[in-house]
Design an enzyme around this catalytic site. Structure first.
Site, PDB file in Angstrom:
ATOM      1  N   HIS A 126      -2.684 -12.937   8.764  1.00 62.37           N
ATOM      2  CA  HIS A 126      -3.719 -13.170   9.779  1.00 62.37           C
ATOM      3  C   HIS A 126      -4.511 -14.448   9.494  1.00 62.37           C
ATOM      4  CE1 HIS A 126      -6.660 -12.158  12.845  1.00 62.37           C
ATOM      5  NE2 HIS A 126      -7.627 -12.314  11.958  1.00 62.37           N
TER       6      HIS A 126
ATOM      7  N   ASP B  83     -14.620  -9.378   7.088  1.00 59.09           N
ATOM      8  CA  ASP B  83     -14.280  -9.933   8.400  1.00 59.09           C
ATOM      9  C   ASP B  83     -15.388 -10.889   8.835  1.00 59.09           C
ATOM     10  OD1 ASP B  83     -13.453 -10.427  10.980  1.00 59.09           O
ATOM     11  OD2 ASP B  83     -13.204  -8.328  11.535  1.00 59.09           O
TER      12      ASP B  83
END
Lengths: 423, 423
Positions: free
Chosen positions: A331, A237
């Site tokens: 995403h 991330d």
């Protein structure tokens, strides 16, 4: 032979680092005497340290010092720290501009001392004794309501307008917003807690705690070399975060030195979202489904369109099965800068774990913090797109939210926000 | 030149460490190939590492591996880890001895994998990817109620009798006790959380979480050399802990190999107390008053009777003012082994911070965990004395409590508790 000379000799034996993934932006290791380099354009004094095969001594963890004073506040481009606290305060009834100025002066003095590894005051709690500053940073921000309470409404930035509602929001007002914000980060959790206690003490009669939450990131040295962080979903991330090496890094993250309002020169806007992860649901998804939701491989963060973690995502690529390699609602596709007019923000989160909720689900996820020159061109358009089309949003709940105007750094002898409060 | 060879060369250049305060008991750094020494009597494979002026590379943090299998369970003599979780479970209605055995088998297999740095299973969450085992330990215990639920009442140890009430107790039953206990510790908080999720997943339909709490200690390298820990009162805490170098260490901490009941051979009893610190009250005390309450100097932990941190406390010494150097109700006097028949236990706590309570006070303090061969000769007599006469108790609240029978370690191919559950 000291740790520092050892490191220098090793560096001479080593070839140059092969790429940016083997480097880490570090605060100046003042205590060990490392020479500082000024990272281009950001004004943050920092050392680019190659930790590939180099024997960096463990003792640098505590000794690393991030200067409090500077063009920008610390805690924005500082590498993720292992422990953090976020605390929001409201001014007490009767406290106005004068009391707020005195509070920011106290807080700035305390932050300068603590980040240098010194006690906060004569009555210091001693919690951080023995440990060095451990990359401690203390960052201050102003919320929308601060300006009404201090008769400074006319000087409130337009960029500080409340964030628009999003369809997936499930916000708890008691854990959102506030007049004042303090972000604390350090690589040692006791050093971080020590700073929190000092900040609370300084608040005195001027401000009361509205909410606080604590988070964590990797411990230094837990990975063999610096890596992009993982979140509690297990996902890499932060791969696409802008870096100070980017030409437009400062323009995206910081208000220009000649920007408006003048007291926000070299400042930034921080969006905070407490994002609970529906881990029980997420963890029942097979790996392939998880990777499809994200658009990246879980093992190494490489995009499903091919390459390695830092290979640009090829949104137009089709797989052998004739389907898009990166799904339409993945995403990374929906969040991609190319999809939202080039908006970019610097995400600098902490993970959190507050145990179990009453319904038995884990109260855990991400303390999302995004830094940008203007949230109307950073977080807001990105979140609008995610809110509509992100397959990941089925596994997330935004439960708290705040937006903070974070002024530029204080020069030596100044305090943070002085140009607003005494301007 | 690898990190490991570098360390070895440096050790040759260094004089022997001057004392135990400059040494640290470490789990075997298997991943970096360090040679293991068996610490006398404890059966724990460990390395005594001198970190005085030595350049121990940062990368050992993640690479350090504490073996799961062994004479004793890991997580008892393992050095304090930076992050921890405590979780208590109750067997679900209908789950008995057979289901409990299957659960302990699953948990042991998972713990063996995770502590070796491997994924828990094919469906691993991936939270610990990139990081090494980071000194992860997973320790299992049985509570008093476990034996009734599994028709093993006859094999419940007498030492597992419920702790007596203490006058200062303010215990919350919902956060106390339980059928089963899991203690997780690691030097990286994501590695620790990864283990917690795997343990919860393994519980399946057999056991439900009764309570959980998380804590922290210093990050490796935050202090320039290994030091006795500090707690959130800022006090050096643990100076008088027994060490494996003590002749009677094993006798105090572990049930003998030929001890009773037989399934507890090489096991230990863990007393857990969630001790909230009244920090707002404590921090208003001047330093001298704090030191009088404890009986030690805050700066370095030296007893007020003189000397350094490790100088034995002279309880009979009088100061120039004619008063006892260590006050009659000082914590070190009341807790001193000489005052309670030689009782000793190994304290191995985590600090905790759960934010603010509804009354505005910090919900923070110590997850006290004490290890002993028999709590009736360890924690109970010490706490009886503290309960009556300890000046520190005015600043503490015991809010949760539990007592666990922690069996000996599992051999390779065994699971923890097998001698009870299949005996």
């Amino acid at each position: 032979m000291t740790a520092q000379t050892l490191r220098t000799e090793q560096q001479q034996q080593q070839p140059p680092a092969p790429g940016v993934t083997r480097r880490r932006l570090l605060g100046t290791a003042t205590a060990t005497g490392a020479a500082g380099l000024v990272a281009g354009g950001t004004g943050v004094t920092a050392v680019l340290r190659d930790t590939g095969d180099e024997s960096v001594p463990l003792t640098t963890v505590g000794a690393t010092r991030v200067p409090f004073h500077g063009t920008h506040q610390a805690g924005i481009t500082t590498p993720l720290q292992a422990a953090g606290h976020l605390a929001a305060f409201d001014l007490t009834p009767g406290a106005g501009r004068k009391q707020a100025a005195a509070l920011l002066r106290r807080w700035s003095r305390t932050a300068a001392r603590l980040t240098a590894g010194e006690p906060a005051s004569d009555g210091d709690t001693g919690i951080a004794l023995d440990a060095g500053p451990s990359s401690l940073t203390v960052t201050f921000g102003f919320g929308h309501t601060f300006f009404d309470r201090t008769d400074l409404t006319a000087r409130r930035p337009a960029a500080l307008a409340p964030l628009p509602p999003f369809s997936a929001d499930a916000l708890d007002a008691r854990r959102s917003d506030g007049d004042l914000w303090v972000q604390i980060g350090a690589d040692d959790p006791l050093v971080a807690y020590h700073a929190l206690r000092a900040v609370l003490r300084d608040a005195g009669e001027t401000a009361t705690l509205r909410w606080q939450t604590r988070g964590f990131n990797r411990t230094p040295g837990a990975t063999a070399e610096p890596r992009t962080a993982r979140n509690l979903m297990g996902q890499v991330d932060g791969t696409n975060n802008p870096t100070p090496a980017d030409d437009d890094f400062a323009a995206r993250v910081f208000v220009p030195a000649a920007g408006q309002p003048d007291w926000m020169a070299n400042g930034s806007y921080a969006v905070f979202r407490r994002i609970r992860m529906l881990l029980d649901r997420w963890e029942t998804l097979p790996l392939e489904r998880q990777e499809r939701v994200i658009g990246r491989r879980k093992s190494d963060g490489a995009p499903l369109s091919g390459g390695g973690e830092h290979t640009p995502v090829d949104l137009g690529k089709f797989g052998a099965d004739g389907a898009l390699a990166v799904a339409g609602d993945a995403h990374v596709r929906v969040a991609a800068p190319a999809s939202n007019g080039g908006a970019a923000m610097l995400r600098r989160p902490f993970s959190y774990d507050d145990g179990l909720r009453d319904d038995g689900a884990p109260d855990a996820g991400l303390l999302f913090i995004a830094w940008q020159a203007d949230p109307r061109h950073g977080f807001v358009p990105v979140q609008r797109k995610l809110d509509r089309g992100d397959g990941l949003s089925r596994f997330l709940r935004h439960e708290a939210s705040a937006l903070w105007a974070v002024p530029g750094g204080a020069a030596d002898g100044e305090y943070v926000g002085q140009r607003l409060l005494e301007g």
